[in-house]
Design an enzyme around this catalytic site. Structure first.
Site, PDB file in Angstrom:
ATOM      1  N   PHE A 150      83.749 -18.068  46.963  1.00 17.83           N
ATOM      2  CA  PHE A 150      84.258 -17.251  48.069  1.00 17.83           C
ATOM      3  C   PHE A 150      84.686 -18.078  49.272  1.00 17.83           C
ATOM      4  O   PHE A 150      85.489 -17.623  50.080  1.00 17.83           O
ATOM      5  CB  PHE A 150      83.197 -16.226  48.508  1.00 17.83           C
ATOM      6  CG  PHE A 150      82.034 -16.813  49.271  1.00 17.83           C
ATOM      7  CD1 PHE A 150      82.132 -17.108  50.628  1.00 17.83           C
ATOM      8  CD2 PHE A 150      80.819 -17.073  48.632  1.00 17.83           C
ATOM      9  CE1 PHE A 150      81.060 -17.646  51.333  1.00 17.83           C
ATOM     10  CE2 PHE A 150      79.744 -17.612  49.329  1.00 17.83           C
ATOM     11  CZ  PHE A 150      79.869 -17.899  50.685  1.00 17.83           C
ATOM     12  N   LYS A 174      89.514 -16.742  37.625  1.00 20.86           N
ATOM     13  CA  LYS A 174      88.551 -15.716  38.006  1.00 20.86           C
ATOM     14  C   LYS A 174      88.043 -16.073  39.401  1.00 20.86           C
ATOM     15  O   LYS A 174      87.104 -16.849  39.565  1.00 20.86           O
ATOM     16  CB  LYS A 174      87.388 -15.667  37.003  1.00 20.86           C
ATOM     17  CG  LYS A 174      86.684 -14.306  36.890  1.00 20.86           C
ATOM     18  CD  LYS A 174      86.094 -13.778  38.172  1.00 20.86           C
ATOM     19  CE  LYS A 174      84.829 -14.491  38.579  1.00 20.86           C
ATOM     20  NZ  LYS A 174      84.218 -13.891  39.839  1.00 20.86           N
ATOM     21  N   GLU A 177      84.837 -12.269  43.726  1.00 25.70           N
ATOM     22  CA  GLU A 177      85.089 -10.848  43.959  1.00 25.70           C
ATOM     23  C   GLU A 177      84.859 -10.459  45.416  1.00 25.70           C
ATOM     24  O   GLU A 177      85.192  -9.348  45.818  1.00 25.70           O
ATOM     25  CB  GLU A 177      84.210  -9.996  43.037  1.00 25.70           C
ATOM     26  CG  GLU A 177      82.710 -10.061  43.290  1.00 25.70           C
ATOM     27  CD  GLU A 177      82.020 -11.238  42.628  1.00 25.70           C
ATOM     28  OE1 GLU A 177      80.779 -11.191  42.494  1.00 25.70           O
ATOM     29  OE2 GLU A 177      82.712 -12.226  42.256  1.00 25.70           O
ATOM     30  N   SER A 227      77.630 -22.833  43.398  1.00 28.31           N
ATOM     31  CA  SER A 227      76.270 -23.325  43.634  1.00 28.31           C
ATOM     32  C   SER A 227      75.764 -24.117  42.432  1.00 28.31           C
ATOM     33  O   SER A 227      76.254 -23.968  41.311  1.00 28.31           O
ATOM     34  CB  SER A 227      75.336 -22.141  43.899  1.00 28.31           C
ATOM     35  OG  SER A 227      75.159 -21.380  42.716  1.00 28.31           O
ATOM     36  N   CYS A 282      80.928 -26.708  50.909  1.00 28.30           N
ATOM     37  CA  CYS A 282      80.047 -27.629  50.203  1.00 28.30           C
ATOM     38  C   CYS A 282      80.110 -29.031  50.766  1.00 28.30           C
ATOM     39  O   CYS A 282      79.288 -29.876  50.424  1.00 28.30           O
ATOM     40  CB  CYS A 282      80.375 -27.643  48.705  1.00 28.30           C
ATOM     41  SG  CYS A 282      81.965 -28.398  48.313  1.00 28.30           S
ATOM     42  N   GLU A 383      70.249 -25.712  50.004  1.00 25.00           N
ATOM     43  CA  GLU A 383      71.599 -25.620  50.545  1.00 25.00           C
ATOM     44  C   GLU A 383      71.704 -24.289  51.292  1.00 25.00           C
ATOM     45  O   GLU A 383      71.759 -23.227  50.677  1.00 25.00           O
ATOM     46  CB  GLU A 383      72.650 -25.687  49.432  1.00 25.00           C
ATOM     47  CG  GLU A 383      74.070 -25.651  49.977  1.00 25.00           C
ATOM     48  CD  GLU A 383      75.131 -25.646  48.892  1.00 25.00           C
ATOM     49  OE1 GLU A 383      76.222 -26.198  49.117  1.00 25.00           O
ATOM     50  OE2 GLU A 383      74.880 -25.076  47.808  1.00 25.00           O
TER      51      GLU A 383
END
Length: 500
Positions: A150, A174, A177, A227, A282, A383
């Site tokens: 995201f 993909k 969402e 992640s 990240c 994280e």
């Protein structure tokens, strides 16, 4: 009636048929603005089938045909930068300047893909034995898939599919969402640029869609950014199904500040790197490691700068930091700050109570700064993926490097110093895939590859650059022996003298 984001399959919008939808929220207001169709297994099959059908011709298309499309695509993306950025801001929440920066970094990989003709050149050795030549070539894989996060809904997809299709593959994307609309616009612009139907498909969904792609026999490779727990799952599942995988995971990026560093420059860099894009990246600096007696002065400078950052809606040009993606994520980030003192940290700034007037229902959190953090605390070990910066104190350079190398993550890292010898030692001794010297976020340019070490990467290939080209192609070696034309069979005259 709520707007619906549907799939893009075979060069057109395809309405979801699963009956399952996910909410898409404006993080600045907390309001659900859109719903996104979540794919069923049958819809996964349809997207892969469209990509497989397109591969029959795209996989054998000329390099000239591919690059012609990509050059047009680059021009269209450039013309629609603001449109893409506006979608990112509306669904992710980041400020418009951050969103524009994301588009610009994605464009770097499109530009790299435009030059794929040189990247795909093979090798030739002649006369390795008498009249024997050996050549090496690279060929496409087939249908490949990308599963993206995201936090960069345009950039990370563009780290994948432009190179993949330039190499002759077809692609099923993909996206997250949580902010799906940017991906659809990227696909629509590719179609407008002349990309044949089915070469790039966008499939929205949740775990059903992800597992469908990981288990599908016609998907040859999977790229993932997200992640560490999910990266590990993606790698294990796809590898077990015989697919090649590049799965980029999480991070805990450290910035080592030596006593000789320009502390003003270091503080500017750390604040930008820790709190930019609300810390939801990240490559964010989440741990500053202060060496020697500079800790107090550095923390004071960090606080001074952090207190000046204006938080507000991403579409407000005066905002420097926007909200977090969801209320649940905001609450999770806040929990690390509220629990920090009990685990020994000094809470210099607590942003957990922050709100924005007129947008009280948004997913707001302020900037938090934690000092004297211990390596066994949750704020250090996890994280956080939010605007929380931890400061750790060490006595020596060696202590700092040992602390950093003990982390299970190895994505990005940085050192701030005026000493070239110290910087040289650091870049060789630190265990991370990307190193910055007086650069806080060392994301490589498009023609070098991005990727970490340890629990920040699963698989053998980094993303984009030369590694990306190698990931989306496979090598083939051809050994050839031709008879001398002078030895042609009797009755066949090739015009060569028969001299032996």
């Amino acid at each position: 009636m709520t707007k619906t984001v549907n799939h893009w399959i075979g060069g057109k919008t395809v309405e979801g048929t699963s009956g399952q939808f996910g909410p898409v929220t404006d993080p600045a207001t907390g309001a659900v603005t859109t719903q996104v169709a979540l794919a069923s297994t049958e819809e996964v099959d349809a997207a892969v089938a469209a990509a497989k059908a397109a591969y029959a011709t795209w996989g054998t298309s000329s390099l000239a045909q591919r690059t012609t499309v990509l050059f047009r695509y680059r021009a269209l993306l450039d013309a629609h930068r603001d449109d893409i950025a506006a979608l990112i801001t509306a669904e992710h929440g980041k400020v418009h300047s951050d969103a524009l920066g994301e588009v610009a970094r994605g464009l770097e990989i499109v530009e790299l893909a435009c030059g794929i003709t040189t990247q795909l050149k093979g090798e030739l050795s002649t006369q390795v034995s008498s009249r024997v030549d050996v050549s090496s070539i690279r060929q496409s894989l087939g249908v490949v898939a990308g599963i993206t996060p995201f936090n960069f809904p345009a950039m990370v997809p563009m780290w994948m599919f432009p190179l993949a299709i330039a190499c002759g593959n077809t692609f099923v994307l993909k996206p997250s969402e949580k902010d799906p609309s940017a991906a659809n616009l990227l696909a629509e612009l590719a179609s407008e640029a002349g990309l044949p139907d089915g070469v790039l498909n966008v499939l929205h969904g949740d775990k059903v869609a992800v597992d469908g792609l990981l288990n599908h026999p016609d998907v040859a490779a999977v790229s993932f950014v997200g992640s560490t727990p999910i990266a590990r799952y993606i790698h294990a599942t796809a590898s077990a199904n015989g697919k090649r995988v590049q799965a980029l995971g999480g991070a805990k990026n450290h910035m080592l500040v030596l006593p000789d560093a320009d502390l003003d420059a270091a503080a500017d860099a750390a604040v930008s790197a820790a709190y930019g894009s609300a810390g939801e990246r990240c490559m964010a600096i989440s741990a500053v490691v202060a060496v020697g007696a500079i800790g107090d002065e550095l923390v004071a400078k960090l606080r001074e700068r952090a207190e000046k950052i204006k938080i507000g809606p991403g579409n407000d040009p005066t905002s420097e930091m926007g909200p977090l993606i969801t209320a649940a994520h905001r609450d999770k980030v806040a929990s690390y700050v509220t629990g920090a003192a009990a685990q020994g940290a000094e809470v210099v700034l607590d942003g957990t109570g922050h709100t924005v007037e007129g947008f009280e229902d948004g997913h707001w959190i302020g900037l938090s700064l934690l000092d004297k953090v211990s390596t066994d605390s949750d704020a250090y070990k996890d994280e956080i993926f939010g605007p929380v910066l931890c400061v750790l104190r060490v006595d020596t350079y060696e202590d700092g490097v040992a602390l950093m190398n003990a982390s299970p993550f190895g994505n990005g890292t940085a050192i701030f110093t005026r000493d070239g010898g110290a910087a040289r030692r650091f870049q060789l001794e630190v265990e991370a895939g990307m190193v910055g010297v007086n650069v806080p976020i060392p994301v490589p340019v498009g023609y070098h590859s991005f990727g970490g070490w340890k629990d920040s990467l699963f698989g053998d290939h980094h993303i984009y650059g030369n590694d990306g080209v190698h990931f989306y192609t496979r090598g083939k070696v051809v050994t050839t022996r031709w008879p001398d034309p002078a030895d042609a069979p009797a009755g066949v005259d090739l015009g060569f003298p028969r001299n032996h």
